[in-house]
Design a protein around this motif. Structure first.
Motif, mmCIF file in Angstrom:
data_model
loop_
_atom_site.group_PDB
_atom_site.id
_atom_site.type_symbol
_atom_site.label_atom_id
_atom_site.label_comp_id
_atom_site.label_asym_id
_atom_site.label_seq_id
_atom_site.Cartn_x
_atom_site.Cartn_y
_atom_site.Cartn_z
ATOM 1 N N GLU A 52 -10.738 5.613 3.671
ATOM 2 C CA GLU A 52 -10.434 6.842 4.403
ATOM 3 C C GLU A 52 -10.223 8.037 3.473
ATOM 4 N N ASN A 53 -9.815 7.780 2.248
ATOM 5 C CA ASN A 53 -9.465 8.860 1.323
ATOM 6 C C ASN A 53 -10.340 8.885 0.075
ATOM 7 N N PHE A 81 -3.417 0.936 -3.167
ATOM 8 C CA PHE A 81 -3.884 1.401 -1.875
ATOM 9 C C PHE A 81 -4.810 0.345 -1.292
ATOM 10 N N CYS A 115 0.852 -1.182 0.000
ATOM 11 C CA CYS A 115 0.000 0.000 0.000
ATOM 12 C C CYS A 115 0.891 1.237 0.000
ATOM 13 N N ARG A 164 0.237 4.112 0.842
ATOM 14 C CA ARG A 164 -0.040 5.033 1.948
ATOM 15 C C ARG A 164 0.417 4.490 3.298
ATOM 16 N N CYS A 165 -0.002 3.269 3.648
ATOM 17 C CA CYS A 165 0.302 2.758 4.992
ATOM 18 C C CYS A 165 1.382 1.675 5.011
ATOM 19 N N CYS A 210 -7.177 2.363 3.522
ATOM 20 C CA CYS A 210 -6.713 3.676 3.044
ATOM 21 C C CYS A 210 -7.630 4.207 1.948
ATOM 22 N N SER A 211 -8.127 3.324 1.107
ATOM 23 C CA SER A 211 -9.044 3.743 0.048
ATOM 24 C C SER A 211 -10.315 4.332 0.639
#
Length: 69
Positions: free
Chosen positions: A55-56, A48, A22, A24-25, A52-53
């Motif tokens: 959350e964003n 992602f 990912c 992002r994380c 994370c998907s």
């Protein structure tokens, strides 16, 4: 021919599972998952995870061309 081009009978390598990370994380997955998002940014694929998907989501949708919505 009994196997796809590039198979082991042609001296090609057998495809290994792709390790996804990912962007992002940093969580990893051994193969593409249906809940992960793939984005092409500056010619490079980025993945992602589902958390994370979610959350964003607004930021992701905000970057889509109007033809997508």
């Amino acid at each position: 021919m009994t196997s796809p081009p590039g198979g082991s009978d042609e001296g090609g390598r057998v495809a290994q599972p792709q390790l996804l990370v990912c962007a992002r994380c940093g969580i990893t997955a051994e193969a593409p998952r249906p809940t992960w998002v793939c984005s092409v940014e500056n010619g490079s694929r980025q993945y992602f995870c589902d958390a994370c998907s979610r959350e964003n989501l607004r930021a992701i949708e905000g970057r889509l061309d109007s033809a997508w919505w």
